[in-house]
Enzyme design. Structure first.
Site, PDB file in Angstrom:
ATOM      1  N   HIS A 198       0.846  -1.195   0.000  1.00  0.00           N
ATOM      2  CA  HIS A 198       0.000   0.000   0.000  1.00  0.00           C
ATOM      3  C   HIS A 198       0.883   1.248   0.000  1.00  0.00           C
ATOM      4  O   HIS A 198       1.272   1.727   1.058  1.00  0.00           O
ATOM      5  CB  HIS A 198      -0.886   0.004   1.234  1.00  0.00           C
ATOM      6  N   GLU A 238     -16.049  -5.115  25.641  1.00  0.00           N
ATOM      7  CA  GLU A 238     -15.215  -6.325  25.629  1.00  0.00           C
ATOM      8  C   GLU A 238     -14.057  -6.209  24.643  1.00  0.00           C
ATOM      9  O   GLU A 238     -12.925  -6.603  24.932  1.00  0.00           O
ATOM     10  CB  GLU A 238     -16.053  -7.566  25.288  1.00  0.00           C
TER      11      GLU A 238
HETATM   12  C1  LIG Z   1     -10.475  -5.120  10.491  1.00  0.00           C
HETATM   13  C2  LIG Z   1     -10.005  -4.919   9.092  1.00  0.00           C
HETATM   14  N1  LIG Z   1     -10.916  -4.902   8.095  1.00  0.00           N
HETATM   15  C3  LIG Z   1     -10.504  -4.769   6.823  1.00  0.00           C
HETATM   16  C4  LIG Z   1      -9.189  -4.650   6.517  1.00  0.00           C
HETATM   17  C5  LIG Z   1      -8.732  -4.562   5.085  1.00  0.00           C
HETATM   18  N2  LIG Z   1      -8.263  -3.194   4.825  1.00  0.00           N
HETATM   19  C6  LIG Z   1      -6.960  -2.877   4.842  1.00  0.00           C
HETATM   20  S1  LIG Z   1      -6.685  -1.268   4.580  1.00  0.00           S
HETATM   21  C7  LIG Z   1      -8.326  -0.954   4.384  1.00  0.00           C
HETATM   22  C8  LIG Z   1      -8.811   0.425   4.072  1.00  0.00           C
HETATM   23  C9  LIG Z   1      -8.312   1.359   5.068  1.00  0.00           C
HETATM   24  O1  LIG Z   1      -8.667   2.657   4.760  1.00  0.00           O
HETATM   25  P1  LIG Z   1      -7.959   3.816   5.557  1.00  0.00           P
HETATM   26  O2  LIG Z   1      -7.875   3.466   6.962  1.00  0.00           O
HETATM   27  O3  LIG Z   1      -8.631   5.068   5.181  1.00  0.00           O
HETATM   28  O4  LIG Z   1      -6.481   3.772   5.015  1.00  0.00           O
HETATM   29  P2  LIG Z   1      -5.879   4.554   3.763  1.00  0.00           P
HETATM   30  O5  LIG Z   1      -6.329   3.825   2.544  1.00  0.00           O
HETATM   31  O6  LIG Z   1      -6.398   5.916   3.812  1.00  0.00           O
HETATM   32  O7  LIG Z   1      -4.438   4.437   4.014  1.00  0.00           O
HETATM   33  C10 LIG Z   1      -9.060  -2.102   4.539  1.00  0.00           C
HETATM   34  C11 LIG Z   1     -10.538  -2.180   4.432  1.00  0.00           C
HETATM   35  C12 LIG Z   1      -8.273  -4.668   7.582  1.00  0.00           C
HETATM   36  N3  LIG Z   1      -6.970  -4.575   7.418  1.00  0.00           N
HETATM   37  N4  LIG Z   1      -8.721  -4.780   8.857  1.00  0.00           N
END
Ligand SMILES: Cc1ncc(C[n+]2csc(CCOP(=O)(O)OP(=O)(O)O)c2C)c(N)n1
Ligand SMILES: [Mg+2]
Length: 695
Positions: A34, A434
């Protein structure tokens, strides 16, 4: 003149772009990761590390270091770049410094590959300098609450006039995902209530998640939400503005009453012209052409890979390195003087840091006299917990609004309750949170306190992710789960756990213990307190269970081995093995007495812990469960899932195949077949079946 108008400004820029391009190159090489957030948040993380964080790269486990938690764990390259550029040193699991870098350049070049210290998401105990494992969104922010509590608790308990040993701050970098996850609500609410003014969350307000713009899913006014939860909220309108960031961090440092949220507006994928501000910057490598364009926008050599320009490492060494080293050395001097004046307290600090136990810690563990009237194992555990806690001053914990019901209150003189007014209290009221509680307990454990968290077994489902992380991180958190079966009675199927035990047993590394009576409960504490690197789930009854006569049956110390022979035929070898756990062991013994009176040769095995039994040598395991004895019955008021392992495919399992029912205990147990008569009947069928097979 402020820092940023000096010649340092060019070096700042160079260092920030080094973080960005290392991240870009690593993700491109891995073809996975990422890039967008490291590119956008590099200045924020840089400014924090370089000018504020008290962290010595030479000693990343120095107890009073500030903590930096990357709750946005998907942006892991941001952290790996910092660890590498700041020359953070590796430490082994025995807390010995290894002299080598925690993250080498080759780790970054092999980002996300087998054995690289730059794993997909930051992992505690795998990569030194990573304060907690993150990746499941919401966990970092929630864990940080426990770290902040720990800092204040340590200060209250150990600081003395002239000896400010503990005062570390906890910084967290979080994203939209953290804010959306429910656990961040629990965590922020608890932090606000407890007035954790040493806690600073930095919210990367970039309006982008994986699916696209946050306009799809999220219209919260985050600032107002946090103000409502008692936080100090400030804003930085541009993630690249180091001056504004400085001011925000200063504001946090001066805040005495509330935790701080810094809302930072950033542009995900900053500098990459075609993907900036889009979800494309989040989840995939930029692609070679876009990498070039991004590097061009930073004024970077377009073809350079993993470039660390001259002066960058030295710049970090002169900033975070020098400040951290000075702070750590001053602390060590202070600690030496402290040791001279407060020898006992200094000894306690050292003991905690090694996760060791003070001498005589188990001296007051009670022994319970036998009796049929019985004692609930939750009550026996509560008594033992208090006996141990009196002798282990850093054993702290609490429940999610079920203090009395889980028997986890600390009632001895001076135990106290942790609150905004009393930072030295040993008991924590976590409220009905919790998930937040469990993550906070992880934070306490990562800060080397010995914490427990308690609720009903059924609600372990609400806490599952942080339980899993405690195991993944090898930390000795203590999870106390009471009301462990349909035996809780009238509360009915919503409260009666069925599949929870099997699912906890399925979790690698977690030790599950379900004691059969008061003395096994006491023994469980003797065993679990000695675990330094494994979490434990202690599973306890609400209802009274007989306290076994250990003159007649084997001693409870057998619990240590996970399973042990409780009773055997008066003469000769057993022809049938009856295995029980928890409250069902007493039922097994009733069946045993009846069968023995009829001349059957029966063995009863108490099996409080599958995991501890698995650790025993094969010899012992076969002694307890001789392979030749194939007639076997297992009895547990929980899902039958997995018991085939111990009874074989032709064995009998008396367990749960449906949800429970709402009725008094006796009626529920009868309905689901947990009676001595039903067990006797199953044993007879087994003897017949296996007799026939043998014959
Ligand atoms: C509990 C959980 N659900 C889903 C994911 C998959 N996931 C990884 S990053 C992301 C999006 C995160 O968005 P944001 O926090 O805005 O990060 P940005 O893209 O802005 O860096 C998701 C859904 C995860 N890592 N953890
Ligand atoms: Mg986002």
């Amino acid at each position: 003149m402020s820092t940023h108008q000096t010649a340092d400004a060019a070096l700042d820029e160079l260092a920030i772009n080094t973080i960005r391009t290392l991240s870009i190159d690593a993700i491109q090489a891995a073809n996975s990761g990422h890039p967008g957030t490291p590119m956008a948040m590099a200045p924020v993380a840089y400014e924090l590390w370089q000018r504020f964080l008290r962290f010595d790269p030479e000693d990343p486990i120095w107890p009073n270091r500030d903590r930096f938690v990357l709750s946005a764990g998907h942006a892991s390259m941001l952290l790996y770049s910092l660890l590498h550029l700041a020359r953070v040193k590796a430490v082994d699991p025995d807390y010995e410094a290894l002299g080598e870098l925690a993250v080498k350049l080759e780790d970054i070049e092999h980002f996300r590959q087998l054995d690289s210290k730059a794993a997909g998401h930051p992992e505690y105990r795998w990569t030194s300098g990573v304060e907690t494992t993150t990746g499941p969104l919401g966990q970092g922010v929630a864990t940080s609450v426990g770290m902040a509590i720990a800092s204040l608790w340590l200060a209250a308990v150990f600081n003395r006039p002239g000896f400010r040993l503990f005062d570390f701050d906890v910084y967290v970098l979080a994203g939209d995902g953290d804010m959306m996850e429910g656990v961040s609500y629990e965590a922020a609410s608890l932090a606000g209530h407890l007035r954790l003014s040493n806690l600073c969350w930095i919210y990367d307000n970039n309006h982008v998640t994986i699916d696209g713009s946050t306009s799809l899913t999220f219209s919260d006014d985050v600032a107002t939400r946090f103000i409502g939860e008692g936080w100090n909220v400030t804003r930085v309108g541009d993630a690249n503005d180091l001056e504004l960031l400085d001011r925000a961090f200063e504001l946090f440092k001066h805040e005495q009453e509330r935790p701080t949220l810094i809302v930072v507006d950033s542009h995900i994928g900053y500098g990459a012209p075609d993907v900036q501000d889009t979800a494309a910057a989040h989840g995939e490598p930029l692609g070679e052409e876009e990498v070039r364009l991004a590097k061009r926008s930073y004024g970077w050599p377009e073809d350079a890979q993993f470039l660390i320009p001259d002066g960058v490492v030295e710049h970090f060494a002169a900033g975070v390195g020098a400040r951290g080293r000075a702070a750590r050395e001053a602390w060590e001097d202070l600690f030496e003087r402290y040791r001279a004046e407060h020898t006992e307290l200094a000894g306690q600090i050292e003991c905690m840091q090694r996760r060791a136990l003070p001498e005589g810690w188990d001296r007051d563990i009670p022994e319970f006299p036998p009796g049929d009237k019985g004692v609930a194992t939750r009550a026996a555990s509560g008594k033992t917990l208090n006996a141990v806690a009196r002798r282990v001053p850093w054993l702290v914990g609490g429940a999610a609004d079920l203090t009395g019901s889980t028997s986890t209150g600390l009632d001895f003189e001076g135990a106290g309750t942790f609150s905004a007014a009393d930072r030295g209290g040993r008991y924590l009221h976590f409220g009905i949170r919790e998930h937040g509680m469990t993550a906070a307990v992880n934070g306490l454990s990562l800060s080397k306190l010995r914490p427990y968290g308690a609720t009903y077994l059924i609600f372990s489902d609400y806490a599952r992710e942080p339980i899993r992380l405690s195991s993944l991180m090898d930390i000795p958190a203590i999870w106390i789960f009471t009301h462990d079966s349909i035996g809780l009675g009238e509360d009915g199927p919503t409260h009666q756990p069925v599949e929870q035990l099997a699912s906890l047993r399925a979790m690698p590394g977690l030790v599950t213990i379900r004691p059969c009576d008061a003395n096994e409960a006491a023994e469980a504490w003797r065993v679990l307190m000695r675990l330094r690197h494994s979490p434990v789930a202690l599973v306890l009854t609400r209802q009274a269970v007989p306290v076994l006569d250990r003159q007649r049956y084997a001693p409870a110390s057998g619990l240590e081995r996970g399973a042990y022979v409780l009773a055997d035929p008066e003469q000769g070898d057993p022809e049938l093995i009856l295995i029980g756990t928890g409250s069902e062991v007493a039922l097994c013994l009733s069946a045993y007495e009846q069968l023995t009176a009829e001349g059957e040769k029966v063995r009863v095995v108490s099996m409080p812990s599958w995991e501890l039994f698995d650790l025993q040598p094969r010899e012992y395991r076969e002694q307890v469960l001789p392979p030749v004895v194939t007639a076997r019955v297992a009895v547990e008021q929980a899902s039958t899932f997995g018991w085939e392992r111990f009874v074989g495919s032709d064995g009998a399992i008396i367990g749960m195949r449906t949800f429970g029912a709402s009725a008094p205990l006796k009626d529920v147990q009868k309905k689901f077949g947990f009676t001595p008569d039903a067990i006797v009947e199953a044993c007879r069928r087994q003897l017949e079946l296996h007799g026939r097979v043998r014959g």
